[in-house]
Motif scaffolding. Structure first.
Motif, mmCIF file in Angstrom:
data_model
loop_
_atom_site.group_PDB
_atom_site.id
_atom_site.type_symbol
_atom_site.label_atom_id
_atom_site.label_comp_id
_atom_site.label_asym_id
_atom_site.label_seq_id
_atom_site.Cartn_x
_atom_site.Cartn_y
_atom_site.Cartn_z
ATOM 1 N N THR A 7 -3.551 -7.055 9.462
ATOM 2 C CA THR A 7 -4.239 -7.507 8.263
ATOM 3 C C THR A 7 -3.438 -6.998 7.078
ATOM 4 O O THR A 7 -3.339 -5.788 6.862
ATOM 5 C CB THR A 7 -5.669 -6.962 8.192
ATOM 6 N N PRO A 9 -2.038 -6.252 3.237
ATOM 7 C CA PRO A 9 -2.567 -5.999 1.890
ATOM 8 C C PRO A 9 -2.337 -7.227 1.019
ATOM 9 O O PRO A 9 -1.400 -8.005 1.264
ATOM 10 C CB PRO A 9 -1.741 -4.807 1.403
ATOM 11 N N GLU A 221 -6.289 -0.400 8.974
ATOM 12 C CA GLU A 221 -7.309 -0.486 7.921
ATOM 13 C C GLU A 221 -6.780 0.063 6.600
ATOM 14 O O GLU A 221 -7.087 -0.479 5.526
ATOM 15 C CB GLU A 221 -8.560 0.295 8.356
ATOM 16 N N ALA A 224 -4.587 -2.657 5.220
ATOM 17 C CA ALA A 224 -5.357 -3.821 4.769
ATOM 18 C C ALA A 224 -6.003 -3.581 3.426
ATOM 19 O O ALA A 224 -6.161 -4.514 2.621
ATOM 20 C CB ALA A 224 -6.443 -4.141 5.816
ATOM 21 N N ASN A 225 -6.352 -2.329 3.121
ATOM 22 C CA ASN A 225 -7.028 -1.999 1.873
ATOM 23 C C ASN A 225 -6.089 -1.440 0.807
ATOM 24 O O ASN A 225 -6.530 -1.041 -0.258
ATOM 25 C CB ASN A 225 -8.135 -0.979 2.138
#
Length: 226
Positions: A7, A9, A221, A224-225
């Motif tokens: 995933t 950014p 994670e 992704a953030n």
């Protein structure tokens, strides 16, 4: 590794798209009124869109990282094959781009192609010089600008740690975010006391572990953030 679905950014794009809710779109509203000979009509609105942010992996392949290098390269392959906005480099005593090799779909073939072009496998560690070489090349420097830079290293430095700190500071100013993945961090009792880690920590946004599949899922994670 197949459980890890990358995933990426994202960043806000300058382009906007029509929307029922959002900010006033003066251009589209005026065009619509001109089509109706200046008669007031519906207020047109727009909202900003997003696009993937560039992601760069710098993977330490020195002797101290040998137990972890294979897994880290497989992780990078998952990202590099997923999208063209990912770049992968190995760092040790020099910097080598392995992005093209990791674009190969089959993981084993990709790693074999990578092994043919990396000359400093399991050698020494001169992170400061490697960072300086990476940022000193105009192409790579531009790639780092606004990107999320992921350094995968235990921080053992055989060169000048002052140079490493200086280059890490420059990296931090260029990048949108710097993520440092240290496999040693996941071990009980670990303390970030290595000279290299001490030199770079002030310029690192996320300092995470990278010693297990669970740690890689947590890293996904974080990215992704970012």
């Amino acid at each position: 590794m197949e459980q890890i679905v990358p995933t990426l950014p994202r960043r806000t794009s300058r382009r906007c798209r029509p929307s029922r809710r959002g900010v006033f779109d003066a251009r589209r509203t005026l065009r619509a009124e001109l089509k109706h000979h200046g008669e007031p009509g519906e207020i047109r609105r727009q909202r900003s869109t997003s696009r993937p942010r560039r992601l760069l992996f710098l993977i330490d392949i020195s002797g101290s990282m040998e137990p972890y290098a294979d897994a880290l390269l497989r992780l990078a392959h998952r990202y590099a094959f997923a999208t063209s906005t990912v770049g992968v480099y190995t760092i040790g005593t020099r910097v080598t781009s392995i992005t093209r090799a990791l674009r190969i779909r089959d993981t084993e073939r990709a790693l074999a192609a990578m092994a043919e072009i990396v000359p400093d496998w399991s050698g020494g560690t001169r992170l400061g010089e490697a960072f300086g070489s990476f940022l000193g090349q105009a192409g790579e420097r531009n790639l780092a600008r606004g990107a999320v830079v992921v350094v995968l290293s235990d921080g053992w430095e055989q060169g000048d740690c002052h140079v490493l700190g200086t280059q890490a500071a420059l990296m931090s100013r260029l990048a949108n975010r710097v993520v440092w993945v240290n496999p040693q961090r996941g071990k009980p009792g670990y303390e970030p006391v290595q000279r290299g880690i001490v030199a770079v920590l002030p310029y690192v946004d996320d300092f995470v572990s990278g010693h297990s599949l669970a740690a890689f899922l947590e890293l996904r994670e974080v990215l992704a953030n970012a």
